[in-house]
Every structure is written in C-alpha cells, then in structure tokens.
Design a protein around this motif. Structure first.
Motif, PDB file in Angstrom:
ATOM      1  N   GLY A 189       0.820  -1.220   0.000  1.00 48.05           N
ATOM      2  CA  GLY A 189       0.000   0.000   0.000  1.00 48.05           C
ATOM      3  C   GLY A 189       0.844   1.255   0.000  1.00 48.05           C
ATOM      4  N   ASN A 190       0.166   2.402  -0.064  1.00 50.62           N
ATOM      5  CA  ASN A 190       0.851   3.696  -0.100  1.00 50.62           C
ATOM      6  C   ASN A 190       1.311   4.170   1.270  1.00 50.62           C
ATOM      7  N   GLY A 191       0.824   3.561   2.324  1.00 52.34           N
ATOM      8  CA  GLY A 191       1.293   3.883   3.666  1.00 52.34           C
ATOM      9  C   GLY A 191       0.734   5.150   4.261  1.00 52.34           C
ATOM     10  N   ALA A 192      -0.370   5.651   3.730  1.00 56.67           N
ATOM     11  CA  ALA A 192      -0.931   6.893   4.237  1.00 56.67           C
ATOM     12  C   ALA A 192      -2.406   6.699   4.592  1.00 56.67           C
ATOM     13  N   VAL A 193      -2.861   7.479   5.559  1.00 62.20           N
ATOM     14  CA  VAL A 193      -4.267   7.437   5.963  1.00 62.20           C
ATOM     15  C   VAL A 193      -5.132   7.794   4.754  1.00 62.20           C
ATOM     16  N   LEU A 194      -6.192   7.041   4.524  1.00 59.22           N
ATOM     17  CA  LEU A 194      -7.135   7.191   3.409  1.00 59.22           C
ATOM     18  C   LEU A 194      -6.493   6.999   2.038  1.00 59.22           C
ATOM     19  N   ASP A 195      -5.331   6.421   2.008  1.00 60.33           N
ATOM     20  CA  ASP A 195      -4.637   6.256   0.731  1.00 60.33           C
ATOM     21  C   ASP A 195      -3.958   4.892   0.647  1.00 60.33           C
ATOM     22  N   ARG A 196      -4.766   3.858   0.782  1.00 59.07           N
ATOM     23  CA  ARG A 196      -4.228   2.500   0.726  1.00 59.07           C
ATOM     24  C   ARG A 196      -3.557   2.251  -0.620  1.00 59.07           C
ATOM     25  N   TYR A 197      -4.317   2.427  -1.707  1.00 57.31           N
ATOM     26  CA  TYR A 197      -3.788   2.227  -3.061  1.00 57.31           C
ATOM     27  C   TYR A 197      -4.057   3.422  -3.967  1.00 57.31           C
ATOM     28  N   GLY A 198      -4.569   4.507  -3.428  1.00 63.75           N
ATOM     29  CA  GLY A 198      -4.899   5.667  -4.241  1.00 63.75           C
ATOM     30  C   GLY A 198      -6.262   5.586  -4.894  1.00 63.75           C
ATOM     31  N   ASP A 199      -7.049   4.555  -4.547  1.00 63.70           N
ATOM     32  CA  ASP A 199      -8.355   4.355  -5.175  1.00 63.70           C
ATOM     33  C   ASP A 199      -9.326   5.500  -4.893  1.00 63.70           C
ATOM     34  N   LEU A 200      -9.380   5.953  -3.652  1.00 64.12           N
ATOM     35  CA  LEU A 200     -10.330   7.004  -3.297  1.00 64.12           C
ATOM     36  C   LEU A 200      -9.989   8.299  -4.021  1.00 64.12           C
ATOM     37  N   LEU A 201      -8.740   8.704  -3.983  1.00 61.77           N
ATOM     38  CA  LEU A 201      -8.315   9.933  -4.643  1.00 61.77           C
ATOM     39  C   LEU A 201      -8.526   9.848  -6.154  1.00 61.77           C
ATOM     40  N   ASP A 202      -8.298   8.676  -6.736  1.00 61.59           N
ATOM     41  CA  ASP A 202      -8.508   8.503  -8.174  1.00 61.59           C
ATOM     42  C   ASP A 202      -9.970   8.696  -8.568  1.00 61.59           C
ATOM     43  N   LYS A 203     -10.878   8.528  -7.625  1.00 62.52           N
ATOM     44  CA  LYS A 203     -12.307   8.654  -7.909  1.00 62.52           C
ATOM     45  C   LYS A 203     -12.853  10.061  -7.605  1.00 62.52           C
ATOM     46  N   LEU A 204     -11.983  10.982  -7.196  1.00 61.40           N
ATOM     47  CA  LEU A 204     -12.383  12.362  -6.946  1.00 61.40           C
ATOM     48  C   LEU A 204     -12.688  13.033  -8.285  1.00 61.40           C
ATOM     49  N   ASN A 205     -13.846  13.696  -8.368  1.00 64.98           N
ATOM     50  CA  ASN A 205     -14.227  14.333  -9.623  1.00 64.98           C
ATOM     51  C   ASN A 205     -15.221  15.459  -9.379  1.00 64.98           C
ATOM     52  N   HIS A 206     -15.531  16.169 -10.457  1.00 64.08           N
ATOM     53  CA  HIS A 206     -16.583  17.186 -10.400  1.00 64.08           C
ATOM     54  C   HIS A 206     -17.356  17.187 -11.703  1.00 64.08           C
ATOM     55  N   GLN A 207     -18.601  17.631 -11.618  1.00 60.52           N
ATOM     56  CA  GLN A 207     -19.466  17.772 -12.783  1.00 60.52           C
ATOM     57  C   GLN A 207     -20.114  19.146 -12.702  1.00 60.52           C
ATOM     58  N   ALA A 208     -19.806  19.980 -13.684  1.00 59.70           N
ATOM     59  CA  ALA A 208     -20.341  21.344 -13.701  1.00 59.70           C
ATOM     60  C   ALA A 208     -21.543  21.416 -14.626  1.00 59.70           C
ATOM     61  N   GLY A 209     -22.545  22.158 -14.187  1.00 60.61           N
ATOM     62  CA  GLY A 209     -23.722  22.413 -15.005  1.00 60.61           C
ATOM     63  C   GLY A 209     -23.949  23.909 -15.126  1.00 60.61           C
ATOM     64  N   LYS A 210     -25.107  24.291 -15.649  1.00 59.77           N
ATOM     65  CA  LYS A 210     -25.420  25.708 -15.853  1.00 59.77           C
ATOM     66  C   LYS A 210     -25.583  26.474 -14.550  1.00 59.77           C
ATOM     67  N   THR A 211     -26.054  25.799 -13.502  1.00 60.63           N
ATOM     68  CA  THR A 211     -26.343  26.512 -12.251  1.00 60.63           C
ATOM     69  C   THR A 211     -25.749  25.851 -11.018  1.00 60.63           C
ATOM     70  N   SER A 212     -25.024  24.754 -11.197  1.00 60.66           N
ATOM     71  CA  SER A 212     -24.481  24.065 -10.024  1.00 60.66           C
ATOM     72  C   SER A 212     -23.263  23.240 -10.415  1.00 60.66           C
ATOM     73  N   VAL A 213     -22.560  22.804  -9.383  1.00 57.74           N
ATOM     74  CA  VAL A 213     -21.429  21.905  -9.591  1.00 57.74           C
ATOM     75  C   VAL A 213     -21.485  20.842  -8.499  1.00 57.74           C
ATOM     76  N   ARG A 214     -21.225  19.616  -8.888  1.00 58.20           N
ATOM     77  CA  ARG A 214     -21.171  18.499  -7.938  1.00 58.20           C
ATOM     78  C   ARG A 214     -19.722  18.070  -7.805  1.00 58.20           C
ATOM     79  N   ILE A 215     -19.280  17.962  -6.567  1.00 62.06           N
ATOM     80  CA  ILE A 215     -17.899  17.572  -6.286  1.00 62.06           C
ATOM     81  C   ILE A 215     -17.967  16.389  -5.344  1.00 62.06           C
ATOM     82  N   GLY A 216     -17.261  15.328  -5.672  1.00 57.63           N
ATOM     83  CA  GLY A 216     -17.312  14.176  -4.790  1.00 57.63           C
ATOM     84  C   GLY A 216     -16.467  13.036  -5.303  1.00 57.63           C
ATOM     85  N   PHE A 217     -16.739  11.887  -4.754  1.00 54.87           N
ATOM     86  CA  PHE A 217     -15.980  10.684  -5.051  1.00 54.87           C
ATOM     87  C   PHE A 217     -16.895   9.647  -5.684  1.00 54.87           C
ATOM     88  N   GLY A 218     -16.391   8.940  -6.642  1.00 57.25           N
ATOM     89  CA  GLY A 218     -17.141   7.853  -7.255  1.00 57.25           C
ATOM     90  C   GLY A 218     -17.009   6.580  -6.452  1.00 57.25           C
TER      91      GLY A 218
END
Length: 148
Positions: free
Chosen positions: A70-99
């Motif tokens: 593993g990567n040896g860091a809290v919340l970063d076993r293999y980088g899976d969570l960080l790799d799933k971080l994303n955002h989706q922008a629309g006309k009036t809002s933006v969603r930010i989160g993890f897949g």
C-alpha cells in the motif's frame, strides 16, 4: 414609481450578453469544481480536514492489517479514493465528490471510525470551511469581472 427606458443598442447588447452568461454559469461552476478538486486532493497530502485539523491516525487494528504494497498513508491504501475524486459542472451548479460510496464513511465517520473530513467543514449542515468558501468566492468574483 419611476420607469426609465433606455434606447441604446450598445446598452441593450451588453445587457443581453450579461443575461446570456448569467443564465449559464457553466464557466464559473467549472472553475469552482476545479478549485475544490485541487483543494480536496491537497488534503490527502496534508492529511487534514477542510478546517486544517489533522486526520486521526489509524487505529492499531487498521495499522496491523495494512497491506505491505500500500501507499502507507491514511485514506490512501492504493490511491483508489483519490482517483475517484471528480466534479461535474452544469449551468447553475457543480457536484464535487468521489465515485466511491465508502467515501461517506470518511466524511461523516462511523461508530468505530473517526471522521476524516474531505469535502465539507460540517457534513450535516453541508457548510464549507472558511478557506474553501473564500476560494469559491474568488472564483465567482473573477468570473463576474471577466464579464466586463
């Protein structure tokens, strides 16, 4: 009540341009998404929540079960969570989160795991940290200034 009518093609054109842009805030929402993804990504490096409080260290049982590859860091076993971080922008809002559905356990914590916030200062109220709020306001101010 006083009504003033302006008969100016230049003013009408500028107002129409502003109205079109303000009905579609996609560029501002995209900017907010990029800013927040960068800020959340940085939390994996600093291992702090949005207010700057350090994440709780691993429980002894977690440390004992951590994989050698593993990567040896809290919340970063293999980088899976960080790799799933994303955002989706629309006309009036933006969603930010993890897949990754398990990200909610980190954002809120559980009975046996402390909260290690990533997105919000307070997940129950959905509030941003003061620093995140200031960063979003800078993005919005820059967008408004770009309208001319």
């Amino acid at each position: 009540m006083l009504t003033v009518t302006i008969d100016s093609t230049a003013v009408t054109d500028v107002l129409a341009k502003i109205q079109r842009r303000l009905s579609d805030l996609s560029p501002a929402m995209e900017g907010i998404g990029q800013e927040m993804v960068g800020r959340v990504s940085g939390r994996f490096e600093t291992q702090t929540d949005p207010s700057g409080t350090p994440w709780a260290p691993w429980a002894p049982s977690t440390a004992a079960s951590y994989p050698d590859d593993g990567n040896g860091a809290v919340l970063d076993r293999y980088g899976d969570l960080l790799d799933k971080l994303n955002h989706q922008a629309g006309k009036t809002s933006v969603r930010i989160g993890f897949g990754a559905p398990y990200s909610t356990y980190h954002e809120w914590g559980t009975k046996t795991m402390p909260r290690r916030g990533l997105l919000t200062d307070d997940p129950d109220s959905g509030t941003l940290s003061p620093d995140d709020e200031a960063a979003v306001l800078v993005v919005l101010t820059d967008y408004l200034e770009s309208l001319g």
